[in-house]
Write an enzyme that holds these catalytic residues in place. Structure first.
Site, PDB file in Angstrom:
ATOM      1  N   THR A   1     110.302  21.185  62.883  1.00 31.06           N
ATOM      2  CA  THR A   1     111.484  21.896  62.395  1.00 31.06           C
ATOM      3  C   THR A   1     111.318  23.403  62.518  1.00 31.06           C
ATOM      4  O   THR A   1     112.221  24.112  62.976  1.00 31.06           O
ATOM      5  CB  THR A   1     111.753  21.521  60.930  1.00 31.06           C
ATOM      6  OG1 THR A   1     111.944  20.100  60.835  1.00 31.06           O
ATOM      7  CG2 THR A   1     112.998  22.222  60.405  1.00 31.06           C
TER       8      THR A   1
ATOM      9  N   SER B   1      97.631  -2.761  70.011  1.00 29.82           N
ATOM     10  CA  SER B   1      96.460  -1.988  70.440  1.00 29.82           C
ATOM     11  C   SER B   1      95.167  -2.411  69.756  1.00 29.82           C
ATOM     12  O   SER B   1      94.107  -1.899  70.102  1.00 29.82           O
ATOM     13  CB  SER B   1      96.700  -0.503  70.210  1.00 29.82           C
ATOM     14  OG  SER B   1      96.885  -0.223  68.836  1.00 29.82           O
TER      15      SER B   1
ATOM     16  N   LYS C   1      94.482   8.955  67.231  1.00 31.58           N
ATOM     17  CA  LYS C   1      93.448   7.947  66.986  1.00 31.58           C
ATOM     18  C   LYS C   1      92.044   8.545  67.100  1.00 31.58           C
ATOM     19  O   LYS C   1      91.166   8.271  66.278  1.00 31.58           O
ATOM     20  CB  LYS C   1      93.609   6.789  67.977  1.00 31.58           C
ATOM     21  CG  LYS C   1      94.863   5.949  67.764  1.00 31.58           C
ATOM     22  CD  LYS C   1      94.974   4.850  68.800  1.00 31.58           C
ATOM     23  CE  LYS C   1      96.221   3.999  68.577  1.00 31.58           C
ATOM     24  NZ  LYS C   1      96.375   2.922  69.565  1.00 31.58           N
TER      25      LYS C   1
ATOM     26  N   THR D   1     103.927  18.733  61.304  1.00 32.66           N
ATOM     27  CA  THR D   1     103.297  19.328  62.487  1.00 32.66           C
ATOM     28  C   THR D   1     104.092  20.504  63.060  1.00 32.66           C
ATOM     29  O   THR D   1     103.746  21.017  64.112  1.00 32.66           O
ATOM     30  CB  THR D   1     103.100  18.261  63.581  1.00 32.66           C
ATOM     31  OG1 THR D   1     104.332  17.555  63.786  1.00 32.66           O
ATOM     32  CG2 THR D   1     102.020  17.277  63.184  1.00 32.66           C
ATOM     33  N   GLY D   2     105.169  20.906  62.393  1.00 32.12           N
ATOM     34  CA  GLY D   2     105.886  22.116  62.800  1.00 32.12           C
ATOM     35  C   GLY D   2     107.081  21.893  63.692  1.00 32.12           C
ATOM     36  O   GLY D   2     107.554  22.827  64.340  1.00 32.12           O
TER      37      GLY D   2
END
Length: 807
Positions: A361, A677, A720, A358-359
């Site tokens: 680093t 959950s 989710k 997801t970016g």
């Protein structure tokens, strides 16, 4: 037949001999020797080390080398700031040079491995062994710098040849003498040579000891210091060692002449310089002191890098490198703004948490670039020893600084941006807990004087900008978590992935594979097909791999025909990536009894799971399958107990738990599942199965259930709901307390999914079951009527649809 011929890169040694079975660190500075080491690392890590007779010769030929050297295996390489390298080698066997070939960059030799020639005369061998043992004991009495425990361990070696090699390698004598022992392939001759050398050394030490005893008796302390220094100076001049010591110290002092080092550091260096003058250059202790001094000098105690805290420039850089991630960018800019206004690093340590790809680093790299600071990535995955953070004490063999100080040394400034990557992957063992060392590193009140075990001096880390990254917070200890400011990096929507692919990934991979837009174009439909059919994930890492695979396939065609061009679409994508991995929407096509769509969060993003419940005649057993964790099992039992205590409200026989068995199963049993959950999902499936009322096939839900039927909040809502959107869910039931999280969901999710905010199980069942749900209230007798009782299940206390029964 065993092949004893080897063709290996050659490194000539000056002032050093390596024996078989010996592990040794040494520096390699000559360019051709460095190239020889690099060549060995690219092959089998084997290299040939041979003594150079004249150490002044810069480019030795065969005649300048000893005939016999050692085949060694390279165990470790450390690149030093001055361009040289430090290697750790382990001697394997003797070998003689057959062929000597100059390849230009380095020398290659053809050698023959030499095995020890053992004697059949065991009696004579034992006599020599005993003689060596006695001489070793005499040597230890005279030479107090040797460790008795170490030598005793060496004497316990069974093989006489190996014992001889190890003993001679630990005696501080001239390399030329050691070479005479290395030259002996016959073990008896080798032992005899060792006896000769040790006898001469013992005689010299005995004379020296007598002189020292006599001098000490006749001089007071001041005279003794003066005489010893003069004596040492004369001895070193005679041995040709004093000049080498002075030369090294002069070089070190010259390198720090113009630097503004702290007083404590200078005092420590002066002590080490003094120790260096008293240590023979060819001893292992000399190399240890040298390594320590060079490490201290290489650290940027007084070197601060430039930085530019320009908010507009930082924003431009972040937007240029990353699409989306608005919340993350906003928090990073706040961090830079506070640092600019306070003229110091913000005390808060940022921790970016989110799925892989997801970016996390790359956004830290962009941050460092935008403010002009050096960037160092420090991978903590698999770190399990405290010494890897704090370093090892320099008294240990092969000691080195910890990862933090090493990163500072590599940055060569005392204010870099250091990314503590995968901080949640650190573990602990019997050697210590590395997270405890990280507490000091990340605490602004403590890291001003961080002490690494190796350098033994306080180093100021307060100017360092530490940023951590993690996939999950579950494995990060609470004290460490309290020192960090958490920023959640959520997964990308399909639209965001499409834009990232078009603006960044396709251009990058075309360039990496030598292509241009005149060779390859990937349409929007093709990108969407890759996203949904081949790379379902929260990030874009697999998406980039898939695009790279397409580019490689096209590169083959372009290599054959420079004018080749293709447009990759949804229809021809399978020619490049093969059969689709993921099929289209997998939700049930019709409403079913006892089957409910649940939503789950994983470290790689959101997932949907189908909860199935079957009822069978039995004795009231509750069976749970599907590789469920303890927390999930407890959640199922809580839902089961809620149903039992409220069975009359749902029209369920009150003794169902005596006559029926319930089996709850969540498919894909090979995948572990855990967490609370899925509580309302399992409870809804059980109620549906017990009442026979179907559950809507296009409804999904997530939430924790209590024994009173309340719905508690959950985490990972964005991931989710993105998973629900992906498979075509039309309605999602979430806890009422997650309403604030709903406001931050992407518009594409809110526009395509209807959300129900449930406070209790009544809200859940009213929206999940296909048939209208009208619970029966508990009653009490009042005259001739049965009046409803209050119950926590009915928060609204709405009883308008309840009929008052008459007796």
């Amino acid at each position: 037949m065993i092949d004893n011929k080897y063709t290996l890169p050659l490194v000539p040694l000056r002032g050093l001999i390596v024996f078989p079975g010996m592990a040794l660190h040494f520096d390699v500075g000559r360019p051709r020797s460095i190239d020889a080491v690099e060549a060995a690392m690219q092959k089998n890590k084997l290299i040939f080390l041979c003594y150079q007779n004249d150490f002044l010769v810069e480019s030795p030929v065969k005649s300048d080398l000893a005939e016999i050297g050692t085949i060694c295996e390279i165990r470790q390489i450390l690149r030093l700031p001055d361009g040289s390298i430090r290697i750790l080698v382990e001697g394997k066997s003797r070998a003689s040079i057959n062929d000597f070939e100059d390849l230009g960059k380095y020398i290659q030799v053809n050698v023959t491995k030499l095995d020890d020639i053992n004697s059949d005369d065991d009696t004579y061998t034992q006599i020599l062994i005993r003689k060596i043992q006695r001489l070793t004991e005499d040597y230890l009495e005279l030479y107090d710098k040797a460790s008795p425990e170490a030598i005793s361990a060496l004497l316990a070696i069974d093989d006489p040849g190996e014992m001889t090699d190890v003993i001679i390698s630990n005696i501080p004598i001239k390399p030329a003498l050691k070479q005479t022992v290395l030259d002996k392939v016959n073990v008896l001759e080798r032992m005899e040579q060792l006896i000769t050398i040790m006898s001469e050394e013992i005689d010299l030490l005995d004379i020296e000891k007598s002189v020292m005893d006599q001098v000490q008796e006749n001089l007071d302390n001041n005279q003794r210091d003066y005489v010893l220094r003069e004596k040492l100076k004369v001895i070193q001049e005679e041995l040709g060692e004093g000049e080498e010591n002075d030369s090294d110290i002069k070089k070190y002092r010259e390198s720090i002449k113009d630097r503004n080092l702290p007083k404590e550091v200078m005092d420590k260096l002066n002590d080490e310089f003094s120790r260096l003058t008293k240590t023979p250059p060819h001893s292992q202790e000399y190399a240890v002191i040298q390594g320590y001094i060079e490490t201290i000098i290489a650290l940027p105690w007084d070197i601060t890098g430039d930085e530019t805290l320009d908010i507009k420039a930082a924003k431009t850089q972040l937007d240029r490198d990353h699409y989306g991630l608005d919340k993350v960018k906003e928090r990073v800019l706040e961090y830079i703004a506070v640092s600019k206004l306070t003229n110091k690093v913000n005390g808060n340590i940022l921790c970016l948490v989110g799925p892989p790809g997801t970016g996390k680093t790359s956004i830290v790299s962009s941050l460092a670039k935008s403010i002009g600071r050096k960037y160092i990535r420090l991978s903590l995955g698999g770190v399990h020893n405290e010494s890897e953070i704090r370093g090892h004490r320099k008294t240990y063999v092969g000691a080195m600084p910890g990862r933090i100080i090493d990163a500072i040394k590599r940055a060569n400034v005392n204010n870099p941006v250091i990314l503590l990557d995968e901080i949640d992957k650190m573990t602990k063992d019997i050697s210590g807990d590395p997270t405890s060392a990280m507490l000091e590193v990340l605490d602004p009140e403590q890291n001003k004087s961080f002490r690494d075990n190796y350098i033994e001096l306080p180093f100021d880390l307060s100017n360092v900008m530490f940023i951590a990254s993690a996939n999950s917070l579950e494995n990060i200890p609470r004290p460490l978590l309290d020192r960090m400011d958490i920023i959640e990096v959520s997964g990308y929507t399909e639209d965001e992935k499409l834009n990232i692919a078009k603006k960044y990934l396709i251009q990058k991979q075309r360039k990496n594979n030598g292509l241009t837009s005149h060779n390859l174009n990937i349409t929007d439909s093709g990108i969407k097909e890759i996203i949904n059919g081949y790379t379902r994930e929260s990030g874009v890492r697999n998406l980039e791999r898939a695009i790279s695979k397409v580019c490689r396939k096209v590169a083959v065609k372009v290599a054959e025909d420079n004018d080749f061009y293709i447009s990759v679409t949804r229809k021809n994508l399978n020619e490049f990536l093969g059969k689709k991995i993921y099929n289209d929407s997998s939700i049930e096509k019709k409403d079913s009894v006892g089957i409910v769509n649940g939503l789950a969060w994983t470290e790689v993003g959101g997932e949907t799971l189908s909860v199935e419940v079957n009822i069978m005649d039995g004795t009231g057993k509750l069976e749970l399958t599907g590789n469920l964790g303890d927390v999930m099992k407890e959640s199922a039992k809580a839902g089961y107990s809620f149903i039992r205590s409220n069975s009359y409200k749902f029209g369920i026989k009150s003794d169902f738990y005596k006559n029926y068995d319930l089996h709850i199963h969540i498919p894909e049993g090979a995948i572990p599942k855990d967490g609370p959950s899925a509580g309302i999902t399992m409870a809804t499936a059980m109620i549906s199965a017990l009442t026979g009322k179907p559950v809507k096939h296009d409804v999904a839900m997530t939430g924790e259930i209590t024994l009173r039927g309340k719905v508690l909040p959950i985490g990972g809502l964005k991931e989710k709901t993105l998973a629900a959107l992906r498979i075509g869910i039309k309605k999602v039931i979430i806890p009422f307390e997650n309403k604030a999280d709903y406001e931050e969901l992407p518009d594409i999710v809110k526009n395509n999914i209807e959300f129900i905010f449930a406070k209790n199980m009544v809200d859940v069942l009213e929206n999940a079951l296909t048939k209208p749900f009208k619970p029966s209230l508990p009653v009490k007798k009042s005259g001739n009527n049965l009046l409803p009782l209050d119950n926590e299940l009915y928060i609204k206390n709405d009883i308008s649809n309840v009929t008052i029964a008459k007796l």
